[in-house]
Write a protein that holds these residues in place. Sequence first.
Motif, PDB file in Angstrom:
ATOM      1  N   MET A  37     -12.852  -2.589 -21.418  1.00 12.03           N
ATOM      2  CA  MET A  37     -12.664  -3.833 -22.176  1.00 12.03           C
ATOM      3  C   MET A  37     -11.477  -4.608 -21.634  1.00 12.03           C
ATOM      4  N   HIS A  38     -11.626  -5.914 -21.471  1.00 11.97           N
ATOM      5  CA  HIS A  38     -10.525  -6.752 -21.011  1.00 11.97           C
ATOM      6  C   HIS A  38      -9.827  -7.334 -22.225  1.00 11.97           C
ATOM      7  N   HIS A  39      -8.629  -6.858 -22.454  1.00 11.70           N
ATOM      8  CA  HIS A  39      -7.809  -7.294 -23.578  1.00 11.70           C
ATOM      9  C   HIS A  39      -6.372  -7.176 -23.121  1.00 11.70           C
ATOM     10  N   PRO A  40      -5.493  -8.100 -23.487  1.00 13.45           N
ATOM     11  CA  PRO A  40      -4.128  -8.049 -22.949  1.00 13.45           C
ATOM     12  C   PRO A  40      -3.403  -6.739 -23.208  1.00 13.45           C
ATOM     13  N   THR A  41      -3.527  -6.178 -24.402  1.00 12.65           N
ATOM     14  CA  THR A  41      -2.833  -4.918 -24.670  1.00 12.65           C
ATOM     15  C   THR A  41      -3.414  -3.775 -23.847  1.00 12.65           C
ATOM     16  N   VAL A  42      -4.732  -3.739 -23.728  1.00 14.85           N
ATOM     17  CA  VAL A  42      -5.383  -2.677 -22.964  1.00 14.85           C
ATOM     18  C   VAL A  42      -5.006  -2.778 -21.489  1.00 14.85           C
ATOM     19  N   ASP A  43      -5.047  -3.996 -20.948  1.00 11.20           N
ATOM     20  CA  ASP A  43      -4.675  -4.172 -19.549  1.00 11.20           C
ATOM     21  C   ASP A  43      -3.210  -3.831 -19.319  1.00 11.20           C
ATOM     22  N   ALA A  44      -2.335  -4.194 -20.258  1.00 14.94           N
ATOM     23  CA  ALA A  44      -0.917  -3.864 -20.114  1.00 14.94           C
ATOM     24  C   ALA A  44      -0.724  -2.351 -20.079  1.00 14.94           C
ATOM     25  N   ARG A  45      -1.397  -1.645 -20.946  1.00  8.81           N
ATOM     26  CA  ARG A  45      -1.294  -0.179 -20.959  1.00  8.81           C
ATOM     27  C   ARG A  45      -1.863   0.419 -19.679  1.00  8.81           C
ATOM     28  N   ASN A  46      -3.022  -0.078 -19.239  1.00 10.55           N
ATOM     29  CA  ASN A  46      -3.614   0.434 -18.008  1.00 10.55           C
ATOM     30  C   ASN A  46      -2.701   0.199 -16.808  1.00 10.55           C
ATOM     31  N   LEU A  47      -2.151  -1.003 -16.713  1.00  9.57           N
ATOM     32  CA  LEU A  47      -1.272  -1.316 -15.590  1.00  9.57           C
ATOM     33  C   LEU A  47       0.019  -0.507 -15.656  1.00  9.57           C
ATOM     34  N   TYR A  48       0.486  -0.230 -16.854  1.00  9.92           N
ATOM     35  CA  TYR A  48       1.667   0.629 -17.009  1.00  9.92           C
ATOM     36  C   TYR A  48       1.379   2.029 -16.499  1.00  9.92           C
ATOM     37  N   HIS A  49       0.264   2.593 -16.912  1.00 13.82           N
ATOM     38  CA  HIS A  49      -0.062   3.946 -16.457  1.00 13.82           C
ATOM     39  C   HIS A  49      -0.318   3.987 -14.955  1.00 13.82           C
ATOM     40  N   LEU A  50      -0.946   2.976 -14.417  1.00  9.49           N
ATOM     41  CA  LEU A  50      -1.120   2.868 -12.974  1.00  9.49           C
ATOM     42  C   LEU A  50       0.244   2.838 -12.286  1.00  9.49           C
ATOM     43  N   SER A  51       1.164   2.052 -12.827  1.00 12.62           N
ATOM     44  CA  SER A  51       2.493   1.907 -12.239  1.00 12.62           C
ATOM     45  C   SER A  51       3.285   3.204 -12.315  1.00 12.62           C
ATOM     46  N   VAL A  52       3.207   3.887 -13.452  1.00 11.53           N
ATOM     47  CA  VAL A  52       3.934   5.151 -13.612  1.00 11.53           C
ATOM     48  C   VAL A  52       3.409   6.198 -12.639  1.00 11.53           C
ATOM     49  N   ALA A  53       2.101   6.299 -12.509  1.00 11.59           N
ATOM     50  CA  ALA A  53       1.528   7.280 -11.587  1.00 11.59           C
ATOM     51  C   ALA A  53       1.970   7.005 -10.158  1.00 11.59           C
ATOM     52  N   MET A  54       1.935   5.753  -9.750  1.00 15.26           N
ATOM     53  CA  MET A  54       2.356   5.407  -8.393  1.00 15.26           C
ATOM     54  C   MET A  54       3.856   5.660  -8.202  1.00 15.26           C
ATOM     55  N   TRP A  55       4.640   5.330  -9.229  1.00 11.73           N
ATOM     56  CA  TRP A  55       6.074   5.580  -9.130  1.00 11.73           C
ATOM     57  C   TRP A  55       6.374   7.069  -9.059  1.00 11.73           C
ATOM     58  N   ASP A  56       5.749   7.849  -9.907  1.00  9.38           N
ATOM     59  CA  ASP A  56       5.999   9.297  -9.892  1.00  9.38           C
ATOM     60  C   ASP A  56       5.606   9.918  -8.564  1.00  9.38           C
ATOM     61  N   ALA A  57       4.517   9.422  -7.975  1.00 11.03           N
ATOM     62  CA  ALA A  57       4.108   9.920  -6.664  1.00 11.03           C
ATOM     63  C   ALA A  57       5.145   9.562  -5.607  1.00 11.03           C
ATOM     64  N   PHE A  58       5.680   8.367  -5.695  1.00 13.09           N
ATOM     65  CA  PHE A  58       6.736   7.958  -4.766  1.00 13.09           C
ATOM     66  C   PHE A  58       8.003   8.776  -4.996  1.00 13.09           C
ATOM     67  N   ALA A  59       8.391   8.906  -6.265  1.00 10.94           N
ATOM     68  CA  ALA A  59       9.649   9.572  -6.607  1.00 10.94           C
ATOM     69  C   ALA A  59       9.657  11.038  -6.202  1.00 10.94           C
ATOM     70  N   ALA A  60       8.479  11.674  -6.142  1.00 11.50           N
ATOM     71  CA  ALA A  60       8.407  13.091  -5.775  1.00 11.50           C
ATOM     72  C   ALA A  60       8.936  13.337  -4.368  1.00 11.50           C
ATOM     73  N   PHE A  61       8.925  12.315  -3.516  1.00  8.64           N
ATOM     74  CA  PHE A  61       9.383  12.453  -2.137  1.00  8.64           C
ATOM     75  C   PHE A  61      10.716  11.755  -1.900  1.00  8.64           C
ATOM     76  N   ASP A  62      11.388  11.331  -2.956  1.00  8.30           N
ATOM     77  CA  ASP A  62      12.637  10.592  -2.842  1.00  8.30           C
ATOM     78  C   ASP A  62      13.770  11.410  -3.441  1.00  8.30           C
ATOM     79  N   GLU A  63      14.914  11.429  -2.779  1.00  4.64           N
ATOM     80  CA  GLU A  63      16.027  12.293  -3.195  1.00  4.64           C
ATOM     81  C   GLU A  63      16.757  11.761  -4.422  1.00  4.64           C
ATOM     82  N   THR A  64      16.715  10.464  -4.677  1.00  2.00           N
ATOM     83  CA  THR A  64      17.489   9.908  -5.788  1.00  2.00           C
ATOM     84  C   THR A  64      16.617   9.405  -6.943  1.00  2.00           C
TER      85      THR A  64
END
Length: 558
Positions: free
Chosen positions: A1-28
């Motif tokens: 469903m396309h709804h602003p709250t749903v898209d915001a949550r989806n994009l947040y989870h997408l962003s967190v997953a990508m960040w956590d994957a990046f952070a796993a290989f970063d020292e700081t």
Amino acid sequence: MHHPTVDARNLYHLSVAMWDAFAAFDETAKGVHTPDVDIESVDRVAIQSAQRDAVMAAGYTVATARYATSQAGAAERLDRIYEQYCGAVRDSSSVGTSVGLKAAATVLFEAESDGISDVIAYRAVNNTLRLENKQISLNDPNRWQPIFVPGSITSRGIRQPAGVQLFEFPHWGWLEGFALSGRHSGVALDPGPPPLLGDPETDAQFKAGVLEVIRRSNQLEVGVSSVDVSPAVMGNADLDSYAHRGHDANPTTGEPYMAAIVDLGNVSRVIAEYWGDGPNSETPPGHWFVLANDVSDMLPEEMRRIGGSGPSVSRLQWDTSLYLMLGGALHDAGIAAWGTKRHYDYIRPISAIRYMGSLGQSSDESSSSYSPDGLPLEPGLVEVITAESTVPEARHEHLEAYVGEIAVRGWLGVPLDSRTEVVFEDQDEEFFGVGWIRAADWLPFQQPNFISPAFPGYVSGHSTFSRAAADVLTAFTGSPYFPHGLGTHRAAIGSLQTEFGPSDAVVLQWATYADAADQAGLSRLYSGVHFPADDLRGRELGAAVAERAVEKAFVHFG
């Protein structure tokens, strides 16, 4: 469903997953949900490649989980993108891909308990508004009223049956966010109450807001006046004001901004549609991700300094860091705005204008049309229909059956019918224009399959999302200005969807991210779906959300 709250949550989870994957290989860097993996054995030379694979795998996995079934062909497009940039889609043998898959799985698992499945009861206090019903009544004139929406076909070919609006996601204020949580009260941040009709302290403010919405609807008329939309005049307003100071000069060139004179009706309608981001679009959170990507593309490598200081960083670090901050702020903005919407359950303009107009006018106590809760009169904008004003060739001639009632001047609406039909010479496209209409028939500048959003008005989600995003971009880039001191959007002739227009090409211009966000909030007045209080308080709420999200994101950056 396309709804602003749903898209915001989806994009947040997408962003967190990508960040956590990046952070796993970063020292700081510090992950939000650090994946439980051992990367000590990874060759340091191969770290950069593994980190990139991890980010791609994490993003692909979450995007597939959330969007693959949202429209036809989405899964295939995601597969093609992943294959193009990261090789075989389902090859999890590499360390990077393995880390990315685990980061995504962790985020998706944690998301199941963020409150998304909570059930919060809601029952509208007002009866359904049917557009053809001439008898307007409200049990509480300050509360939201659902609308009976006719059946339609969306731009994606999906059939939508006719039916009564239901409050979409009334529980959203109780969700866990990034730097906010509404789990205990449902109101993570309270902007305070809106102005109320009949309230001794705020009745005048409420009526002024209603007049402002009608005034903006009247400004949709093409060929009447022109306006300078350049940053020399527009923008640089206070957070709670529509008073623009403009900008003395472009900070990049040092030169004054050039004037950009356009038709007011054309630019008003372009603003309404460009920022509309309705149900068949990327929605406001997605819109700001698109703008953020455009900003990143325009910045030269040496200017990719997080916070505007320190060494420049790789595009991978820049993007994953920006996404975390932006995704977190936008998800929190949805939680804050929808918690406020549920708490105050505030009326929308279509209900208020029709209801107040059906009561009469509140300016002249000596008139038989007077009602203390009626619309305020303003010549040329809100008037009583009289025998004199309905004679042939008079301004209310077509309203002669409604002498004694209230007429407003605004957008005539779609579809054309006996009330709104207007003939324009040499006009072979659908164009409905602006004119006098019964207040009890007033419509927002929206397509007939949407009319008005299916949730209360206060505060504006567009305003909250947009100001939160603008403040994030300011903090993250270290500058309030768009790259090169100017952001733009060009609307070609005839590119509007609601009716034919613009009649001349229009270029929207913004010096700063805040200027763009302010225009996004203002667009909802031109659209006729929000009052000034919804917009201005939404801006303030978005700023408060961003402040917390920025602070937390920098902690994760290390």
